[in-house]
Motif scaffolding. Structure first.
Motif, PDB file in Angstrom:
ATOM      1  N   THR A  55       0.792  -1.155  -0.013  1.00 57.02           N
ATOM      2  CA  THR A  55      -0.154   0.035  -0.029  1.00 57.02           C
ATOM      3  C   THR A  55       0.782   1.386  -0.015  1.00 57.02           C
ATOM      4  N   SER A  58       1.170   4.668  -4.325  1.00 59.40           N
ATOM      5  CA  SER A  58      -0.001   5.710  -5.058  1.00 59.40           C
ATOM      6  C   SER A  58       0.588   6.645  -5.961  1.00 59.40           C
ATOM      7  N   ASN A  74      -4.560  -3.306  -1.088  1.00 60.22           N
ATOM      8  CA  ASN A  74      -5.200  -2.131  -0.925  1.00 60.22           C
ATOM      9  C   ASN A  74      -6.429  -2.326  -0.292  1.00 60.22           C
ATOM     10  N   GLN A  78      -9.307   4.727  -1.854  1.00 63.51           N
ATOM     11  CA  GLN A  78      -8.732   5.932  -2.389  1.00 63.51           C
ATOM     12  C   GLN A  78      -8.218   5.926  -3.840  1.00 63.51           C
ATOM     13  N   THR A  79      -8.247   7.174  -4.335  1.00 61.27           N
ATOM     14  CA  THR A  79      -7.864   7.263  -5.656  1.00 61.27           C
ATOM     15  C   THR A  79      -6.719   8.002  -5.772  1.00 61.27           C
ATOM     16  N   ASP A  81      -4.970   4.475  -6.659  1.00 54.33           N
ATOM     17  CA  ASP A  81      -4.972   3.192  -5.767  1.00 54.33           C
ATOM     18  C   ASP A  81      -3.748   3.275  -5.208  1.00 54.33           C
ATOM     19  N   ASN A  82      -3.783   2.970  -3.667  1.00 56.99           N
ATOM     20  CA  ASN A  82      -2.529   2.972  -2.842  1.00 56.99           C
ATOM     21  C   ASN A  82      -1.703   1.886  -3.336  1.00 56.99           C
ATOM     22  N   GLY A  85      -1.371   2.212  -7.760  1.00 59.33           N
ATOM     23  CA  GLY A  85      -1.337   3.519  -8.607  1.00 59.33           C
ATOM     24  C   GLY A  85      -2.150   3.927  -9.406  1.00 59.33           C
ATOM     25  N   SER A  86      -1.946   4.556 -10.531  1.00 56.82           N
ATOM     26  CA  SER A  86      -3.129   5.076 -11.323  1.00 56.82           C
ATOM     27  C   SER A  86      -2.986   4.529 -12.727  1.00 56.82           C
TER      28      SER A  86
END
Length: 465
Positions: A55, A58, A74, A78-79, A81-82, A85-86
């Motif tokens: 985690t 991000s 995760n 949360q965005t 993503d912990n 990532g994105s």
């Protein structure tokens, strides 16, 4: 660039346990732990290998290309993503995605399916808040729920639901502006095979829709749960029985969706039975007034009424003779149940009715009893419009299923607002049943050349000819 901690590989030689830590070659069954990732380079997990995303990732913007197994740790929605990532997560043929957090694992990334992939994990939920796209198939073997929270309307692959519940958010009967594709918002456009898993909906005051073709392979204690109602728009096939019922009691009770609307017109090959328990309703809009071999909406199995309601509905898609609705299935009545219709629809029952439970007729237009119901031993209460009888015999005929009246069986018929009708004005008809007349009837019976009442007549309702 990115960094990872290590690959580990365990082995045992001559009974002596060795644990080696080294950089294994891809595909050797190695496990890699990814943490503190940054940068944008793609990470590829080879077939046979496992990647565990912690985690602390991000800030990572690269994509994940998974040929082996990816486990996300995760536990947050949360965005970015912990853990991942994105970037986009691409699951190639044979890949597996595992939750890694007790109770719930979240994935906020876009997910692309390129082949047949698996969702696994025990005692954990898996929540997808990003969109799913691509093609192939997803087999979900997670022992807890999978939640489809994103726009998956562009996904063209299939689903195999093997365990527990898969949660849908689709509240729409047609695509909406801004959707990524033209499929069902939650499941896309592929076929859903329900092996042991079911489909669930969250809001008990909301009507939901499933656009996909459904294959039901096994009996389902709970086929779908949650929601106010669910409308099945796709093709239904398979041989698994479907039950609308409550399983368990108290805080552990599981309730089916209260009302299931079946709208498909190519469901004749579905051979499973429908069971409708008290408090549940099954509806059909199957248009027509002739018998089918395999009802094109409800299939060829039996409809088992255990206190529930079987209903025909008017859904406005037929421009002429819109009131004609048919059910060709045999019906077994085990408890006090109801036959009903919405405004402007007639109900034609072509299958045979049997069982011992009582039936209440509450149709707004006519109910036509076209099957051989001579084995039915329950009572009738006629509260709606006309119920049409086709018994032209004074005694049981050759090939009848039982010894009762051909249309009404051997129980008592109570006329509580409804009447009995006969078709041909040149034919003599018979009603063998005991009759109870509770209200004054402007028309007690209509049609036919004559009618002979062979049973006992009781009640306080006036009869007018």
């Amino acid at each position: 660039m990115f960094q990872f901690t290590k690959r580990t590989f365990g082995m045992s030689v001559a009974g002596v346990g060795l644990f080696l830590v080294f950089f294994a070659m891809p595909g050797w069954g190695a496990t890699t732990t990814y943490e503190n990732l940054t940068g944008s380079d793609a990470i590829t997990i080879a077939s046979g290998d496992t990647g565990v995303a912690q985690t602390t990732n991000s800030a990572f913007t690269g994509n994940w290309i998974v040929n082996g197994t990816l486990q996300s740790m995760n536990g947050s929605s949360q965005t970015p993503d912990n853990a991942l990532g994105s970037g986009t997560v691409t699951l190639n043929n044979g890949a597996k995605l595992l939750p890694g957090v007790a109770n719930t694992t979240h994935l906020s990334n876009p997910v692309v399916i390129n082949g047949n992939v698996t969702l696994g994990g025990e005692n954990m939920e898996l929540r997808f808040s990003g969109p799913i796209s691509g093609s192939g198939s997803i087999s979900r073997n997670t022992y807890w729920s999978v939640y489809l929270l994103g726009d998956n309307s562009a996904y063209a692959g299939d689903w195999n639901l093997n365990t527990d519940w898969t949660w849908s958010l689709n509240q729409w009967s047609t695509p909406q502006t801004g959707w990524a594709g033209s499929g069902d918002y939650s499941f896309g456009s592929g076929t859903i095979t329900l092996n042991k898993g079911g489909i669930a909906f969250a809001n008990g005051s909301t009507d939901y829709y499933v656009w996909n073709d459904l294959v039901v392979t096994q009996a389902h204690a709970n086929f779908m749960k949650g929601g106010k109602s669910v409308t099945l728009l796709g093709k239904l096939s398979g041989a698994g029985n479907i039950a609308l019922q409550t399983v368990g009691s108290g805080s552990s009770a599981v309730y089916s969706t209260p009302t299931v609307h079946v709208r498909g017109t190519e469901n004749g090959t579905f051979s499973g039975n429908w069971t409708i328990n008290a408090g549940y309703t099954l509806t059909t809009n199957n248009y027509g007034s002739t018998k089918e071999t395999g009802d094109s909406t409800l299939g060829s199995g039996q409809i088992i009424l255990n206190g529930g309601t079987l209903q025909t509905v008017d859904t406005k898609e037929y421009s002429s003779n819109a009131w004609l609705r048919r059910i060709s299935n045999d019906i077994v009545v085990n408890d006090n149940s109801t036959l009903s219709s919405t405004a402007n629809t007639e109900m034609y029952l072509f299958g045979n009715i049997s069982g011992v439970g009582n039936l209440t007729e509450n149709v707004t237009y006519s109910l036509y009893l076209r099957g051989d119901n001579s084995a039915y031993k329950g009572n009738w209460t006629l509260t709606g419009d006309w119920t049409w009888s086709y018994n032209t015999s004074a005694s049981a005929g050759d090939g009848w299923a039982g010894t009762g009246d051909y249309s009404f069986g051997s129980g008592t018929v109570t006329l509580n607002g409804g009447g009995i009708s006969f078709a041909s004005g040149s034919t003599d008809y018979y009603v063998w049943n005991d009759l109870v007349v509770t209200q004054a009837h402007a028309n007690f019976m209509k049609g036919g050349k004559s009618v002979t009442l062979s049973g006992k007549l009781t009640g306080e309702g006036d009869i007018q000819l």
